[in-house]
Motif scaffolding. Structure first.
Motif, PDB file in Angstrom:
ATOM      1  N   UNK A  10      36.294  47.027  39.474  1.00 24.26           N
ATOM      2  CA  UNK A  10      35.883  48.195  38.864  1.00 24.26           C
ATOM      3  C   UNK A  10      36.120  47.767  37.136  1.00 24.26           C
ATOM      4  N   UNK A  11      34.954  47.383  37.362  1.00 25.26           N
ATOM      5  CA  UNK A  11      34.227  47.148  36.183  1.00 25.26           C
ATOM      6  C   UNK A  11      32.697  47.169  35.919  1.00 25.26           C
ATOM      7  N   UNK A  13      30.446  47.449  34.264  1.00 25.22           N
ATOM      8  CA  UNK A  13      29.323  46.930  33.775  1.00 25.22           C
ATOM      9  C   UNK A  13      28.758  45.770  34.941  1.00 25.22           C
ATOM     10  N   UNK A  14      29.979  45.306  36.194  1.00 26.35           N
ATOM     11  CA  UNK A  14      29.670  44.734  36.795  1.00 26.35           C
ATOM     12  C   UNK A  14      29.097  45.596  38.014  1.00 26.35           C
ATOM     13  N   UNK A  16      27.245  48.044  37.503  1.00 23.05           N
ATOM     14  CA  UNK A  16      25.986  48.745  37.121  1.00 23.05           C
ATOM     15  C   UNK A  16      24.918  47.453  37.387  1.00 23.05           C
ATOM     16  N   UNK A  17      25.195  46.233  36.558  1.00 22.19           N
ATOM     17  CA  UNK A  17      24.664  45.882  37.169  1.00 22.19           C
ATOM     18  C   UNK A  17      24.213  44.924  39.056  1.00 22.19           C
ATOM     19  N   UNK A  18      25.450  45.173  39.681  1.00 25.65           N
ATOM     20  CA  UNK A  18      24.754  45.031  40.573  1.00 25.65           C
ATOM     21  C   UNK A  18      23.801  45.706  41.770  1.00 25.65           C
ATOM     22  N   UNK A  55      40.344  41.104  41.610  1.00 30.48           N
ATOM     23  CA  UNK A  55      41.151  42.262  40.909  1.00 30.48           C
ATOM     24  C   UNK A  55      41.317  43.352  40.815  1.00 30.48           C
ATOM     25  N   UNK A  56      41.254  44.731  40.883  1.00 33.83           N
ATOM     26  CA  UNK A  56      41.119  46.076  41.763  1.00 33.83           C
ATOM     27  C   UNK A  56      42.622  46.659  41.089  1.00 33.83           C
ATOM     28  N   UNK A  57      42.569  47.629  40.476  1.00 33.44           N
ATOM     29  CA  UNK A  57      44.292  48.301  39.965  1.00 33.44           C
ATOM     30  C   UNK A  57      44.509  48.860  40.797  1.00 33.44           C
ATOM     31  N   UNK A  82      38.054  32.215  38.273  1.00 37.19           N
ATOM     32  CA  UNK A  82      38.551  30.846  38.792  1.00 37.19           C
ATOM     33  C   UNK A  82      40.609  31.141  39.130  1.00 37.19           C
ATOM     34  N   UNK A  83      40.572  31.297  38.582  1.00 37.41           N
ATOM     35  CA  UNK A  83      42.949  31.283  38.863  1.00 37.41           C
ATOM     36  C   UNK A  83      42.899  32.395  39.560  1.00 37.41           C
ATOM     37  N   UNK A 102      33.375  34.354  40.084  1.00 36.26           N
ATOM     38  CA  UNK A 102      33.108  34.383  38.878  1.00 36.26           C
ATOM     39  C   UNK A 102      32.538  34.287  37.241  1.00 36.26           C
ATOM     40  N   UNK A 103      31.667  33.972  36.806  1.00 38.22           N
ATOM     41  CA  UNK A 103      30.563  34.479  36.849  1.00 38.22           C
ATOM     42  C   UNK A 103      29.959  33.977  37.653  1.00 38.22           C
TER      43      UNK A 103
ATOM     44  N   UNK B 139      36.120  36.169  31.197  1.00 40.61           N
ATOM     45  CA  UNK B 139      34.969  36.262  32.118  1.00 40.61           C
ATOM     46  C   UNK B 139      34.371  37.032  32.524  1.00 40.61           C
ATOM     47  N   UNK B 143      30.368  37.782  33.894  1.00 38.17           N
ATOM     48  CA  UNK B 143      30.120  38.266  34.960  1.00 38.17           C
ATOM     49  C   UNK B 143      29.020  39.400  35.082  1.00 38.17           C
ATOM     50  N   UNK B 144      29.137  39.672  34.438  1.00 32.38           N
ATOM     51  CA  UNK B 144      28.279  40.752  34.309  1.00 32.38           C
ATOM     52  C   UNK B 144      27.217  40.607  33.390  1.00 32.38           C
ATOM     53  N   UNK B 167      19.497  47.057  32.952  1.00 30.11           N
ATOM     54  CA  UNK B 167      19.838  45.495  32.993  1.00 30.11           C
ATOM     55  C   UNK B 167      20.888  45.067  31.562  1.00 30.11           C
ATOM     56  N   UNK B 304      43.835  46.984  34.299  1.00 28.17           N
ATOM     57  CA  UNK B 304      42.761  46.207  35.376  1.00 28.17           C
ATOM     58  C   UNK B 304      41.924  47.461  34.316  1.00 28.17           C
TER      59      UNK B 304
END
Lengths: 228, 355
Positions: A10-11, A13-14, A16-18, A55-57, A82-83, A102-103, B139, B143-144, B167, B304
């Motif tokens: 849901x992020x 930026x993640x 995008x990077x992936x 972790x998704x809505x 981690x948690x 993550x990360x 985090x 992570x990004x 990037x 979220x």
């Protein structure tokens, strides 16, 4: 043929990077920002592998995992913070193949993707399982290490067979106990540790620093995939 | 002793009124009640005393321990035995009652302990939730950044200039996000630690408001002043009020639909300035109306979806309270939320009319 990766996070930026990172390594990337979208995409774009954030809505990663597994054997790598130890183990119990916390570095993710895809290729049951110098011949129930026979009890043999058949994949304690000892034995963590220790004494050069049968702390075990 | 004495007197009195056969049976009653009250020892003693008293007072010859009729021995023996047995029974009944009481006390004590443990556990849960929320907010950008940077560093990755740029943009934006988050964490700990010292001065109320609206999103914020011609002066800490309003307006902009307008309404009366920040967002469910002011709290569906740390409202309220005021929530008529900042302040109106 280009292999297709479905990235569910849901992020933005993640994603995008992936997307950029995986595309740069020759994968075809589809993105999903929610659990609902993920299930839609999985059904329509037929990915070769799914990278799934837990972790998704609304529809959680766990639910996506459960739903996906009900009709697909596509490899799933879950991403967790981690948690979320418990969620991670649950996802693996539900049939996820691997996890990353993550990360994480892109190289690590790529290695996991390659391993999961390779496993996916060889879906046909093989009569002989091989990892490095270790061979397990399922037709003759014979295990050899560097050519010498390794004598195993029936339970040890079954444990090793299951681990080698799923080499490279994280196997949770529950899954192992259920597979080797049968339903109803899922809580026998102590028994499992004892058998793993015995098995290591027989197949590892240094049982305190295992090469084949690695511990995934707090989660389960992973058998080495690559003979190296 | 007293019980047996009283019973003896009672029997003697009964006998004097009318010939009552077997009046000695009344001793059994006395023994029974003594057993119930004082236990086994008292019961046995009472039984023996009753036996002696009965022998002394009521068997012929009277007033000696001598018994003429051997049948009387039998009656006395039966009396003694009955008294002892019933006494024992009553006493053991009493013991059992006591045991039950003790158990009940134990259970109550255990229950209280359990309740205390539950309270502690809940406090722990809150702490854990806070920690996990903060760690998630830290985090996620990390992570990004890590994913983007490791791709950039990878020589085998085929990246054209736009991909590279994308990037780097991700890294840049995520470091900004981290910086903002850390700054707000510091701000929050400063507010909560009571390290905020208000520096009050006279300021024009609408200056404060337009300043905030201008900086955040002039297109989506509308200032509604109750008495448009009169610009009241208020005696407040400009920076603190500015920060409170920025947090409230940012919050409103975030939760309201993208094309909707956030109204800022101000009014002054009786040494109080009231500033309402009103949006047309989804509003806040009743159960969450106080919790939204807690640190790191975000209502469940938004948690979220929306980035943000759940710190803004906590900072706003903390600052308002440091100024002797408060920030409160109310649902908005026709849908949405109203966050109201109320601050006590001297008001000066005459001097700046039509400036």
């Amino acid at each position: 043929m280009m292999q297709r990766v479905l990235v569910v996070d849901d992020e933005p930026q993640i994603r995008r990077a992936l997307r950029v990172g995986l595309t740069g390594h020759g994968y075809e990337v589809t993105l999903a920002a929610s659990g609902e979208e993920a299930l839609d995409q999985a059904a329509t774009s037929a990915p070769d592998i799914v990278i799934l954030d837990l972790m998704l809505p609304t529809v959680s990663g766990l639910e996506v995992c459960r739903e996906l597994r009900s009709w697909s054997k596509v490899p799933i790598i879950v991403l967790s913070a981690k948690d979320q130890e418990r969620d991670k183990v649950e996802a693996l119990d539900l049939g996820a193949d691997d996890y990353l916390t993550k990360p994480f570095g892109m190289d690590e993710l790529l290695a996991r993707i390659r391993a999961a895809l390779r496993r996916g290729d060889s879906d046909v049951p093989e009569p002989v399982l091989v990892s490095g110098d270790l061979r397990l011949d399922q037709t003759r129930r014979l295990v050899t290490l560097r050519g010498d026979e390794v004598r195993l009890t029936p339970t040890e043999y079954e444990l090793l067979r299951y681990l080698m058949a799923n080499a490279g994949k994280v196997i949770t304690h529950r899954t192992l106990l259920r597979a080797v000892w049968g339903p109803g034995y899922e809580e026998g963590g102590q028994t499992l540790r004892v058998f793993v220790a015995q098995l290591r004494r027989k197949i590892e050069t240094d049982p305190s620093r295992p090469v084949f049968l690695r511990t995934e702390s707090g989660v389960g075990y992973r058998f080495r995939l690559d003979p190296s | 002793m007293l019980g047996v004495g009283l019973t003896t007197a009672l029997i003697a009195w009964l006998r004097s009124q009318a010939p009552v056969p077997n009046a000695e049976m009344l001793y059994i009653l006395a023994v029974l009640s003594l057993a119930a009250l004082f236990g086994r020892g008292a019961a046995v003693m009472a039984a023996v005393l009753a036996f002696l008293a009965s022998n002394f007072f009521f068997t012929v010859p009277l007033y000696t321990f001598h018994v003429a009729d051997p049948r009387e021995w039998l009656a006395l023996g039966v009396l003694l035995l009955t008294a002892i047995v019933t006494g024992q029974l009553a006493a053991s009944l009493r013991d059992r009652a006591r045991l039950a009481e003790a158990r009940e006390r134990e259970v109550t004590a255990l229950y209280e302990l359990a309740t205390q443990a539950e309270v502690l556990r809940q406090a722990d849960q809150v702490k854990t939730a806070l920690l996990s929320s903060v760690s998630h907010d830290l985090r996620t950008p990390l992570a990004s950044i890590k994913a983007a940077v490791t791709t950039l560093m990878d020589d085998r990755a085929v990246l054209d200039p736009p991909a590279r740029r994308e990037l780097l943009t991700a890294v840049n934006e995520e470091t900004d996000r981290l910086t903002r988050f850390v700054a707000r964490l510091l701000e929050l700990s400063r507010v909560e630690g009571g390290a905020v010292e208000p520096r009050r001065a006279w300021h024009a109320l609408d200056d404060v408001l337009s300043d905030v609206a201008e900086r955040l999103d002039p297109g989506r914020t509308k200032i509604v002043l109750e008495r448009a011609q009169v610009l009241p002066l208020v005696f407040v800490d400009y920076v603190m009020v500015d920060q409170i309003l920025v947090n409230l307006v940012e919050n409103a902009l975030k939760y309201a639909p993208p094309d909707s307008v956030v109204d800022i309404m101000a009014s002054v009366s009786d040494g109080m300035v009231t500033i309402d920040v009103a949006d047309r967002g989804p509003g806040v469910p009743v159960v969450e109306r106080e919790r939204i002011f807690e640190r790191f709290y975000r209502s469940a569906p938004q948690r979220a979806v929306l980035s943000g740390a759940g710190i803004g409202l906590a900072i706003a309220r903390g600052l308002a309270r440091a100024l002797g005021g408060d920030v409160t929530y109310a649902p908005r008529g026709g849908g949405g939320s109203v966050f109201r900042l109320a601050l006590p302040t001297p008001v000066e109106q005459a001097t700046v009319a039509c400036s």
